[in-house]
Structure formats: structure tokens, C-alpha cells
Design an enzyme around this catalytic site. Sequence first.
Site, PDB file in Angstrom:
ATOM      1  CG  ASN A  11      -0.214  -0.152   2.523  1.00  0.00           C
ATOM      2  OD1 ASN A  11       0.720  -0.951   2.624  1.00  0.00           O
ATOM      3  ND2 ASN A  11      -0.596   0.612   3.529  1.00  0.00           N
ATOM      4  N   GLY A  13       5.302   2.968   0.084  1.00  0.00           N
ATOM      5  CA  GLY A  13       6.755   2.760   0.080  1.00  0.00           C
ATOM      6  C   GLY A  13       7.236   1.854  -1.033  1.00  0.00           C
ATOM      7  CB  ILE A  14      10.041  -0.603  -1.052  1.00  0.00           C
ATOM      8  CG1 ILE A  14      11.172   0.382  -0.722  1.00  0.00           C
ATOM      9  CG2 ILE A  14      10.542  -1.721  -1.960  1.00  0.00           C
ATOM     10  CD1 ILE A  14      12.328  -0.212   0.063  1.00  0.00           C
ATOM     11  NE  ARG A  34       0.202  -2.911   9.524  1.00  0.00           N
ATOM     12  CZ  ARG A  34       1.108  -2.605  10.436  1.00  0.00           C
ATOM     13  NH1 ARG A  34       1.261  -3.357  11.496  1.00  0.00           N
ATOM     14  NH2 ARG A  34       1.870  -1.536  10.286  1.00  0.00           N
ATOM     15  N   GLY A  77       7.518  -4.875   6.373  1.00  0.00           N
ATOM     16  CA  GLY A  77       8.569  -4.925   7.385  1.00  0.00           C
ATOM     17  C   GLY A  77       8.556  -3.697   8.269  1.00  0.00           C
ATOM     18  CE1 TYR A 140      14.265  -3.620   8.736  1.00  0.00           C
ATOM     19  CE2 TYR A 140      16.590  -3.259   8.262  1.00  0.00           C
ATOM     20  CZ  TYR A 140      15.269  -3.252   7.853  1.00  0.00           C
ATOM     21  OH  TYR A 140      14.943  -2.902   6.564  1.00  0.00           O
ATOM     22  CE  LYS A 144      13.870  -6.332   6.397  1.00  0.00           C
ATOM     23  NZ  LYS A 144      12.692  -6.629   5.566  1.00  0.00           N
ATOM     24  CB  ILE A 173      14.891   2.759  -0.674  1.00  0.00           C
ATOM     25  CG1 ILE A 173      15.692   1.439  -0.818  1.00  0.00           C
ATOM     26  CG2 ILE A 173      14.046   3.057  -1.903  1.00  0.00           C
ATOM     27  CD1 ILE A 173      16.650   1.350  -1.973  1.00  0.00           C
TER      28      ILE A 173
HETATM   29  P1  NDP Z   1       7.379   1.540   4.941  1.00  0.00           P
HETATM   30  O1  NDP Z   1       7.575   1.774   6.398  1.00  0.00           O
HETATM   31  O2  NDP Z   1       7.216   2.690   4.017  1.00  0.00           O
HETATM   32  O3  NDP Z   1       6.195   0.494   4.712  1.00  0.00           O
HETATM   33  C1  NDP Z   1       6.147  -0.696   5.450  1.00  0.00           C
HETATM   34  C2  NDP Z   1       5.036  -1.548   4.912  1.00  0.00           C
HETATM   35  O4  NDP Z   1       4.966  -2.762   5.690  1.00  0.00           O
HETATM   36  C3  NDP Z   1       3.685  -0.867   5.031  1.00  0.00           C
HETATM   37  O5  NDP Z   1       2.901  -1.213   3.918  1.00  0.00           O
HETATM   38  C4  NDP Z   1       3.117  -1.507   6.290  1.00  0.00           C
HETATM   39  O6  NDP Z   1       1.700  -1.539   6.335  1.00  0.00           O
HETATM   40  C5  NDP Z   1       3.643  -2.910   6.154  1.00  0.00           C
HETATM   41  N1  NDP Z   1       3.601  -3.640   7.430  1.00  0.00           N
HETATM   42  C6  NDP Z   1       4.321  -3.396   8.540  1.00  0.00           C
HETATM   43  N2  NDP Z   1       3.980  -4.272   9.505  1.00  0.00           N
HETATM   44  C7  NDP Z   1       3.028  -5.087   8.990  1.00  0.00           C
HETATM   45  C8  NDP Z   1       2.279  -6.168   9.479  1.00  0.00           C
HETATM   46  N3  NDP Z   1       2.412  -6.625  10.729  1.00  0.00           N
HETATM   47  N4  NDP Z   1       1.371  -6.757   8.662  1.00  0.00           N
HETATM   48  C9  NDP Z   1       1.202  -6.323   7.408  1.00  0.00           C
HETATM   49  N5  NDP Z   1       1.878  -5.290   6.873  1.00  0.00           N
HETATM   50  C10 NDP Z   1       2.784  -4.679   7.656  1.00  0.00           C
HETATM   51  O7  NDP Z   1       8.658   0.664   4.534  1.00  0.00           O
HETATM   52  P2  NDP Z   1       9.535   0.634   3.208  1.00  0.00           P
HETATM   53  O8  NDP Z   1       8.680   0.724   2.009  1.00  0.00           O
HETATM   54  O9  NDP Z   1      10.664   1.546   3.397  1.00  0.00           O
HETATM   55  O10 NDP Z   1      10.139  -0.853   3.331  1.00  0.00           O
HETATM   56  C11 NDP Z   1       9.557  -1.980   2.693  1.00  0.00           C
HETATM   57  C12 NDP Z   1      10.478  -3.162   2.934  1.00  0.00           C
HETATM   58  O11 NDP Z   1      11.786  -2.860   2.437  1.00  0.00           O
HETATM   59  C13 NDP Z   1      10.648  -3.497   4.401  1.00  0.00           C
HETATM   60  O12 NDP Z   1      10.712  -4.900   4.563  1.00  0.00           O
HETATM   61  C14 NDP Z   1      11.974  -2.857   4.751  1.00  0.00           C
HETATM   62  O13 NDP Z   1      12.594  -3.516   5.823  1.00  0.00           O
HETATM   63  C15 NDP Z   1      12.743  -3.042   3.462  1.00  0.00           C
HETATM   64  N6  NDP Z   1      13.845  -2.107   3.278  1.00  0.00           N
HETATM   65  C16 NDP Z   1      13.647  -0.749   3.252  1.00  0.00           C
HETATM   66  C17 NDP Z   1      14.725   0.095   3.040  1.00  0.00           C
HETATM   67  C18 NDP Z   1      14.571   1.572   2.964  1.00  0.00           C
HETATM   68  O14 NDP Z   1      15.596   2.250   2.828  1.00  0.00           O
HETATM   69  N7  NDP Z   1      13.393   2.136   3.041  1.00  0.00           N
HETATM   70  C19 NDP Z   1      16.073  -0.427   2.870  1.00  0.00           C
HETATM   71  C20 NDP Z   1      16.156  -1.856   2.904  1.00  0.00           C
HETATM   72  C21 NDP Z   1      15.073  -2.650   3.093  1.00  0.00           C
HETATM   73  P3  NDP Z   1       0.859  -0.321   7.001  1.00  0.00           P
HETATM   74  O15 NDP Z   1       0.739   0.736   5.929  1.00  0.00           O
HETATM   75  O16 NDP Z   1      -0.421  -0.973   7.327  1.00  0.00           O
HETATM   76  O17 NDP Z   1       1.641   0.133   8.187  1.00  0.00           O
END
Ligand code: NDP
Length: 234
Positions: A11, A13-14, A34, A77, A140, A144, A173
Site C-alpha cells: 500500500n 513505500g517500496i 492494515r 517490514g 532488524y 533480514k 531507499i
Molecule cells: P514503509 O515503512 O514505508 O512500509 C512498510 C510496509 O509494511 C507498510 O505497507 C506496512 O503496512 C507494512 N507492514 C508493517 N507491519 C506489517 C504487518 N504486521 N502486517 C502487514 N503489513 C505490515 O517501509 P519501506 O517501504 O521503506 O520498506 C519496505 C520493505 O523494504 C521493508 O521490509 C523494509 O525492511 C525493506 N527495506 C527498506 C529500506 C529503505 O531504505 N526504506 C532499505 C532496505 C530494506 P501499514 O501501511 O499498514 O503500516
Amino acid sequence: MARTVLVTGGNRGIGLAIAQAFAKQGDRVAVTHRGSNVPEGLFGVQCDITDSSAVDAAFTFVENELGPVEVLVANAGITDDTLLLRMSDEQFERVIDTNLTGAFRCAKRASTKMLRAKWGRIVFISSVVGLYGGPGQVNYAASKAGLVGMARSITRELGSRNITANVVAPGFIETEMTAVLPDSRKAEIIKAVPAGRLAATDEVAAAVTFLASDSAAYISGAVLPVDGGLGMGH
Ligand code: NDP
């Protein structure tokens, strides 16, 4: 050929960039959320990946509406950073439960239908921090790094059935997750990255759509960094 794709946390971010990249190439894309709104053009399903029955219900819902999930992107995550000596058991377990056990719950549920179809693609979104480490990120980084062992074990179990499991390891990112970093930390990161910048979310999405494509049929158990060279050799 159009596939049914499920992106957890698609929904924003990445995850959103990944979902949009699959939608752009004509796939049927479901994203978990969520309770927030899901951007237009994507099929939203509510799911908290820390709850096995919610994961099961979400997959069943997607199967009924779009067909069995052929491509799973385990992207959802969280972080909960603090130094080792200050980290509570609860902080450690919460991050593992979402990032590692949550990915396990989704991969397990997806693989039943992939086995039946004798085709599937699982992509875990890890992080450069998984193999490089990060101060304040014991929980974390452990979660990972665990995804690498998970993808490689799935590869050994299901590899002969045209099912691949790979890991994409993004560096830093531009998302809400990194927006909260202090400017001084961001400047340090940019100095350490050979590419000299953070990346855009669609640069991660390109790696994911490649690993899910027919061209990547012989790539499994791999860790593909998208980190501007930050983690080289790790
Ligand atoms: P965001 O914080 O922007 O988004 C996190 C997403 O995970 C949201 O959609 C959130 O949903 C969802 N989420 C978290 N907890 C749960 C749960 N219990 N059940 C279902 N959904 C959940 O993160 P990013 O887009 O930055 O990161 C995406 C992935 O990339 C992650 O795994 C992160 O660890 C990894 N990553 C990110 C980096 C970065 O620089 N940003 C670098 C390396 C890895 P909701 O909207 O409902 O909260």
C-alpha cells in the site's frame, strides 16, 4: 503471460512501487494493507502478517478474486531500533515476528498453491543491513539475514517444481522508513554509498520484477543487492 501477484505491505513505500511495476506489465496485483487506503488500480486486501489466520484469509480472498498467487513478494517490514543493551525482548521479538515469521507465514501459505501449479516465484525483501549489520539494528539485521536462509532452504525444498525463492537486499531507499533518519545520519550514509545517493523505490521494483520473470527461471537462492555498492562483498 499475466500472473497473479501478491505484495505484502504494497500500500506504500517500496511495496507500492513493486506493486505498480507488476500492474504496469499487465499482471493482476493484490496488495495487503492494515486499514489504510489502497491506491487506484490495485486490489487491496486487509492483512496483518503477524496473524497466521489473517494471512490464510487474505490468500483465500485473493485466490477467489484473482486466482492462486503465482508471485509472492514478502515486503512488509518494520524497524524498532535501539542499541543492544537497551533492546527489550519484546522489541526483538516484534521485529522478528513481522519481518521473518511474517514472511514465513506468507511463503508457507503461497507454496501450497505454487506446488499444485508447479510454478511459483517468491521474492523476499531483505536489506543491506541483513549481511552488513547496522548499529542499533540487532533485531532488524537478524530478521533480514534470516530471510536469506529461508530463501535458500525453500530453494532446496521446492526448486525442482519450478518454484524459485530469492532475496532482494535494498540499501537506503527514499521512503517513510528513511525519512525519519536524522540529516546527519543521512549524510553519513550518502558518504558511504559508492553511488553517492539514496535510491528511488522503482529501482528496487525493477530487481523484483526481473526475479519474478520467466527470464529468471534459473536464478534461485540468490541475494540481489540494490544498494549502490554499499554492501559489496557481504
Ligand atoms: P514503509 O515503512 O514505508 O512500509 C512498510 C510496509 O509494511 C507498510 O505497507 C506496512 O503496512 C507494512 N507492514 C508493517 N507491519 C506489517 C504487518 N504486521 N502486517 C502487514 N503489513 C505490515 O517501509 P519501506 O517501504 O521503506 O520498506 C519496505 C520493505 O523494504 C521493508 O521490509 C523494509 O525492511 C525493506 N527495506 C527498506 C529500506 C529503505 O531504505 N526504506 C532499505 C532496505 C530494506 P501499514 O501501511 O499498514 O503500516
